[in-house]
Scaffold this motif. Structure first.
Motif, PDB file in Angstrom:
ATOM      1  N   GLY A   1      12.338  16.728  20.370  1.00 54.88           N
ATOM      2  CA  GLY A   1      11.013  16.573  20.393  1.00 54.88           C
ATOM      3  C   GLY A   1      10.521  15.108  20.061  1.00 54.88           C
ATOM      4  N   GLN A   2       9.261  14.945  20.244  1.00 54.97           N
ATOM      5  CA  GLN A   2       8.545  13.626  20.326  1.00 54.97           C
ATOM      6  C   GLN A   2       8.684  13.334  18.653  1.00 54.97           C
ATOM      7  OE1 GLN A   2       7.249  16.409  21.205  1.00 54.97           O
ATOM      8  NE2 GLN A   2       6.572  15.974  23.448  1.00 54.97           N
ATOM      9  N   GLN A   3       9.291  11.771  18.464  1.00 58.42           N
ATOM     10  CA  GLN A   3       9.388  11.398  17.284  1.00 58.42           C
ATOM     11  C   GLN A   3       8.547  10.357  17.172  1.00 58.42           C
ATOM     12  OE1 GLN A   3      11.346  12.004  14.574  1.00 58.42           O
ATOM     13  NE2 GLN A   3      12.969  13.379  15.340  1.00 58.42           N
ATOM     14  N   LEU A   4       7.795  10.170  15.901  1.00 58.78           N
ATOM     15  CA  LEU A   4       6.981   8.865  15.756  1.00 58.78           C
ATOM     16  C   LEU A   4       7.912   7.956  14.609  1.00 58.78           C
ATOM     17  CD1 LEU A   4       5.077  10.506  17.220  1.00 58.78           C
ATOM     18  CD2 LEU A   4       3.177   9.710  15.666  1.00 58.78           C
ATOM     19  N   ASN A   5       7.856   6.876  14.993  1.00 52.25           N
ATOM     20  CA  ASN A   5       8.488   5.940  14.054  1.00 52.25           C
ATOM     21  C   ASN A   5       7.456   5.012  13.388  1.00 52.25           C
ATOM     22  OD1 ASN A   5      11.220   6.672  14.517  1.00 52.25           O
ATOM     23  ND2 ASN A   5      10.906   5.825  16.535  1.00 52.25           N
ATOM     24  N   GLN A   6       7.257   5.002  12.129  1.00 46.39           N
ATOM     25  CA  GLN A   6       6.153   4.467  11.254  1.00 46.39           C
ATOM     26  C   GLN A   6       6.736   3.327  10.468  1.00 46.39           C
ATOM     27  OE1 GLN A   6       2.955   7.169   9.622  1.00 46.39           O
ATOM     28  NE2 GLN A   6       2.134   5.150   8.858  1.00 46.39           N
ATOM     29  N   SER A   7       5.915   2.303  10.533  1.00 45.46           N
ATOM     30  CA  SER A   7       6.644   1.298   9.582  1.00 45.46           C
ATOM     31  C   SER A   7       5.480   0.395   9.038  1.00 45.46           C
ATOM     32  CB  SER A   7       7.768   0.383  10.241  1.00 45.46           C
ATOM     33  OG  SER A   7       6.870  -0.370  11.490  1.00 45.46           O
ATOM     34  N   PRO A   8       5.646  -0.129   7.835  1.00 45.23           N
ATOM     35  CA  PRO A   8       6.634  -0.082   6.867  1.00 45.23           C
ATOM     36  C   PRO A   8       6.411   1.119   6.340  1.00 45.23           C
ATOM     37  CG  PRO A   8       4.972  -1.485   6.082  1.00 45.23           C
ATOM     38  CD  PRO A   8       4.415  -1.235   7.587  1.00 45.23           C
ATOM     39  N   GLN A   9       7.568   1.600   5.443  1.00 43.34           N
ATOM     40  CA  GLN A   9       7.588   2.676   4.706  1.00 43.34           C
ATOM     41  C   GLN A   9       6.647   2.576   3.558  1.00 43.34           C
ATOM     42  OE1 GLN A   9      11.653   3.514   3.835  1.00 43.34           O
ATOM     43  NE2 GLN A   9      11.659   5.288   4.669  1.00 43.34           N
ATOM     44  N   SER A  10       6.768   1.261   2.876  1.00 40.96           N
ATOM     45  CA  SER A  10       5.776   1.210   1.743  1.00 40.96           C
ATOM     46  C   SER A  10       5.285  -0.338   1.519  1.00 40.96           C
ATOM     47  CB  SER A  10       6.444   1.495   0.567  1.00 40.96           C
ATOM     48  OG  SER A  10       7.638   0.533   0.350  1.00 40.96           O
ATOM     49  N   MET A  11       4.302  -0.535   1.213  1.00 39.48           N
ATOM     50  CA  MET A  11       3.456  -2.054   0.930  1.00 39.48           C
ATOM     51  C   MET A  11       3.199  -2.258  -0.212  1.00 39.48           C
ATOM     52  SD  MET A  11       1.785  -2.229   4.570  1.00 39.48           S
ATOM     53  CE  MET A  11       1.551  -4.278   4.752  1.00 39.48           C
ATOM     54  N   PHE A  12       3.329  -3.316  -0.853  1.00 42.63           N
ATOM     55  CA  PHE A  12       2.619  -3.671  -2.005  1.00 42.63           C
ATOM     56  C   PHE A  12       1.960  -4.913  -2.106  1.00 42.63           C
ATOM     57  CE2 PHE A  12       4.775  -0.592  -4.816  1.00 42.63           C
ATOM     58  CZ  PHE A  12       5.982  -0.203  -4.165  1.00 42.63           C
ATOM     59  N   ILE A  13       0.756  -4.760  -2.290  1.00 46.31           N
ATOM     60  CA  ILE A  13      -0.270  -6.089  -1.933  1.00 46.31           C
ATOM     61  C   ILE A  13      -1.097  -6.270  -3.026  1.00 46.31           C
ATOM     62  CG2 ILE A  13      -0.178  -5.810   0.768  1.00 46.31           C
ATOM     63  CD1 ILE A  13      -2.862  -4.590   0.736  1.00 46.31           C
ATOM     64  N   GLN A  14      -1.697  -7.397  -2.815  1.00 47.24           N
ATOM     65  CA  GLN A  14      -2.553  -7.996  -3.835  1.00 47.24           C
ATOM     66  C   GLN A  14      -4.275  -7.383  -3.143  1.00 47.24           C
ATOM     67  OE1 GLN A  14      -0.582  -9.209  -6.942  1.00 47.24           O
ATOM     68  NE2 GLN A  14      -2.967  -9.324  -6.978  1.00 47.24           N
ATOM     69  N   GLU A  15      -4.863  -7.299  -4.002  1.00 53.97           N
ATOM     70  CA  GLU A  15      -6.338  -6.841  -3.663  1.00 53.97           C
ATOM     71  C   GLU A  15      -7.088  -8.145  -2.799  1.00 53.97           C
ATOM     72  OE1 GLU A  15      -8.920  -5.832  -7.056  1.00 53.97           O
ATOM     73  OE2 GLU A  15     -10.578  -5.626  -5.657  1.00 53.97           O
ATOM     74  N   GLY A  16      -7.856  -7.855  -1.839  1.00 60.23           N
ATOM     75  CA  GLY A  16      -8.178  -8.877  -1.028  1.00 60.23           C
ATOM     76  C   GLY A  16      -7.253  -9.128   0.418  1.00 60.23           C
ATOM     77  N   GLU A  17      -6.031  -8.909   0.182  1.00 58.98           N
ATOM     78  CA  GLU A  17      -4.980  -9.024   1.468  1.00 58.98           C
ATOM     79  C   GLU A  17      -5.224  -8.243   2.417  1.00 58.98           C
ATOM     80  OE1 GLU A  17      -1.313 -10.975  -0.998  1.00 58.98           O
ATOM     81  OE2 GLU A  17      -1.093  -9.080  -0.218  1.00 58.98           O
ATOM     82  N   ASP A  18      -5.031  -8.660   3.765  1.00 58.89           N
ATOM     83  CA  ASP A  18      -5.059  -7.758   4.964  1.00 58.89           C
ATOM     84  C   ASP A  18      -3.704  -7.208   4.954  1.00 58.89           C
ATOM     85  OD1 ASP A  18      -6.776 -10.053   6.851  1.00 58.89           O
ATOM     86  OD2 ASP A  18      -7.503  -8.891   5.182  1.00 58.89           O
ATOM     87  N   VAL A  19      -3.912  -5.908   5.558  1.00 61.01           N
ATOM     88  CA  VAL A  19      -2.574  -4.937   5.679  1.00 61.01           C
ATOM     89  C   VAL A  19      -2.260  -4.550   7.174  1.00 61.01           C
ATOM     90  CG1 VAL A  19      -1.811  -2.579   5.366  1.00 61.01           C
ATOM     91  CG2 VAL A  19      -2.762  -4.043   3.392  1.00 61.01           C
TER      92      VAL A  19
END
Lengths: 110, 115
Positions: A1-19
């Protein structure tokens, strides 16, 4: 079946940063969608993309439907604490069957 | 207006038992879809119903069944429960417009734990 690969699994960022997060698939989808899920709630639609190459913005969110129809990215600019949550990409087939990625867990530090 | 509602909120069952989960769509929505979300994963499509007919089915065993009623509410039934059926079960409703995509609105889910 169709698989979607999503990345990253997790992100830790400072307020104000772009993601930036992305999703790839070995299959073609008619529609790409990005959802956000908060604890104890169902996913909420952020952005829907309907055409290959389409670039769509919703406030601080920007998403693009890849030209091959097999990938998409989501950018969040100037992150704020309420952006915390799990972000899911989803590809929709012609029969409304949606396939979700495994999610990106975003943590924003004030 | 009320969003999609699901009941119960939480449920604990033992292996081999049967469970029925309920969903009420947004008023005016005629399509209901069911998803299973295992902890740490994205939702997986189980069924879609429109006008009381099954319109789509995911890769789930026959132990999973569903139906839609004349008022467009829906039930998901799972027989012979296994430990692996423990998950958040999400219901989503949409207002089919005949186009290629109809936005689905999700309910808060039913958390099923199988012991």
């Amino acid at each position: 079946g169709q698989q979607l690969n999503q990345s990253p699994q997790s992100m830790f960022i400072q307020e104000g940063e772009d993601v930036s997060m992305n999703c790839t698939s070995s299959s073609i989808f008619n529609t790409w969608l990005w959802y956000k899920q908060d604890p104890g709630e169902g996913p909420v639609l952020l952005i829907a993309l309907y055409k290959a190459g389409e670039l769509t913005s919703n406030g601080r969110l920007t998403a693009q439907f890849g030209i091959t129809r097999k990938d998409s990215f989501l950018n969040i600019s100037a992150s704020i604490p309420s952006d915390v949550g799990i972000y899911f990409c989803a590809g929709q087939l012609y029969n409304n069957d949606m396939r979700f990625g495994a999610g990106t867990r975003l943590t924003v530090k004030p | 207006d009320a969003g999609v509602t699901q009941s119960p909120t939480h449920l604990i069952k033992t292996r081999g038992q049967h469970v029925t989960l309920r969903c009420s769509p947004i008023s005016g929505h005629k399509s209901v879809s069911w998803y299973q979300q295992v902890l740490g994963q994205g939702p997986q499509f189980i069924f879609q119903y429109y006008e009381k007919e099954e319109r789509g089915r995911g890769n789930f065993p026959d132990r999973f069944s569903a139906r839609q009623f004349p008022n467009y509410s829906s039930e998901l039934n799972v027989n012979a429960l296994l430990l692996g059926d423990s998950a958040l079960y999400l219901c989503a409703s949409s207002l089919p417009t005949g186009g290629s995509y109809n936005e689905q609105f999700f309910g808060p889910g039913t958390r099923l734990t199988v012991l």
